[in-house]
Design a protein around this motif. Sequence first.
Motif, PDB file in Angstrom:
ATOM      1  N   HIS A  99      45.382  39.455  42.741  1.00 52.53           N
ATOM      2  CA  HIS A  99      45.542  40.686  42.430  1.00 52.53           C
ATOM      3  C   HIS A  99      45.009  41.999  43.073  1.00 52.53           C
ATOM      4  O   HIS A  99      45.287  43.656  42.877  1.00 52.53           O
ATOM      5  N   ASP A 137      41.704  38.104  33.914  1.00 56.45           N
ATOM      6  CA  ASP A 137      40.740  37.784  35.072  1.00 56.45           C
ATOM      7  C   ASP A 137      39.499  39.481  34.850  1.00 56.45           C
ATOM      8  O   ASP A 137      39.771  40.176  33.815  1.00 56.45           O
ATOM      9  N   HIS A 139      37.950  41.692  36.974  1.00 58.97           N
ATOM     10  CA  HIS A 139      38.564  42.633  37.228  1.00 58.97           C
ATOM     11  C   HIS A 139      39.457  42.501  37.672  1.00 58.97           C
ATOM     12  O   HIS A 139      40.693  42.866  36.675  1.00 58.97           O
ATOM     13  N   ASP A 192      36.327  34.339  35.669  1.00 58.77           N
ATOM     14  CA  ASP A 192      35.209  34.998  35.336  1.00 58.77           C
ATOM     15  C   ASP A 192      34.536  36.312  34.468  1.00 58.77           C
ATOM     16  O   ASP A 192      33.434  36.700  34.947  1.00 58.77           O
ATOM     17  N   TYR A 234      34.324  31.717  39.236  1.00 62.52           N
ATOM     18  CA  TYR A 234      33.341  31.374  40.001  1.00 62.52           C
ATOM     19  C   TYR A 234      31.886  30.722  39.913  1.00 62.52           C
ATOM     20  O   TYR A 234      31.759  29.720  40.770  1.00 62.52           O
TER      21      TYR A 234
HETATM   22 ZN   LIG Z   1      37.737  38.935  39.558  1.00 64.16          ZN
END
Ligand SMILES: [Zn+2]
Length: 251
Positions: A99, A137, A139, A192, A234
């Motif tokens: 992305h 996500d 981000h 995340d 992660y």
């Molecule tokens: Zn991310």
Amino acid sequence: MLVVYHTRYAEVYSSDPASAPGRIESILDELKASYEFVEPEQASAQELMLVHTLDHIEHAKTHRPTFEIALLAAGGATKAAELSMQGKPAFALIRPPGHHASRNSSWGFCFFNNVAIAIEKLRIERKIGKALVVDVDLHYGDGTASIFAQSPQVTYFHPEGASRQSYVDELHQFLSVPRGPFGILAVSAGFDRHEHDWGGLLKTEDYYTIGKMLKEFAEAKCDGKRFAILEGGYNHSVLGKSVKALLDGIG
Ligand SMILES: [Zn+2]
């Protein structure tokens, strides 16, 4: 729910956290007993060029072996999208993520924009008109947003909520506003934002709630067509359980 997977996704192709040893295995351990797996093929140059410039593709070729795995990741996303069009919701357990890949550049462990390639392939084949991308996500998917910035047919949404409840409420509110119908719902599934990952917010069970909301939306507005692809996430000790929670909800 089918899982699109290739053994090469488990290869450690670079030193970034998306490529970390054990990351893919942590998800496989949770999914292998409950889900049927399907193997994808590499995306073709023509498929990459639906989204990326030749310059970007040529530059990516200089990163070996990442290039081959990135071709397989894009192929995994298109496979998941095609399965979903056949009435089989699918999750692409792929890496590298996508992305943060724009038409002519990429960063943040990304190379090709897997979700955008999958959607553009369906659009060029006239299998869909409108599409909705929900990106969970941590981000913001700047690559996906920029690729579709000039495409009113494709809506990109990234909830930002500052607490667990406000995050879930924000997504619920977005999905409740009359919009659509869409040909497909694509989920950029990053993990995340988990409380034990970089974002420090969501509990594992929240991914089930999110998956359930997305499934209900797809059934109401996308004729049930939905697929998800792996982006970030992660902390290997919670990643697999979060993926399983999302799939149990959305499948
Ligand atoms: Zn991310």
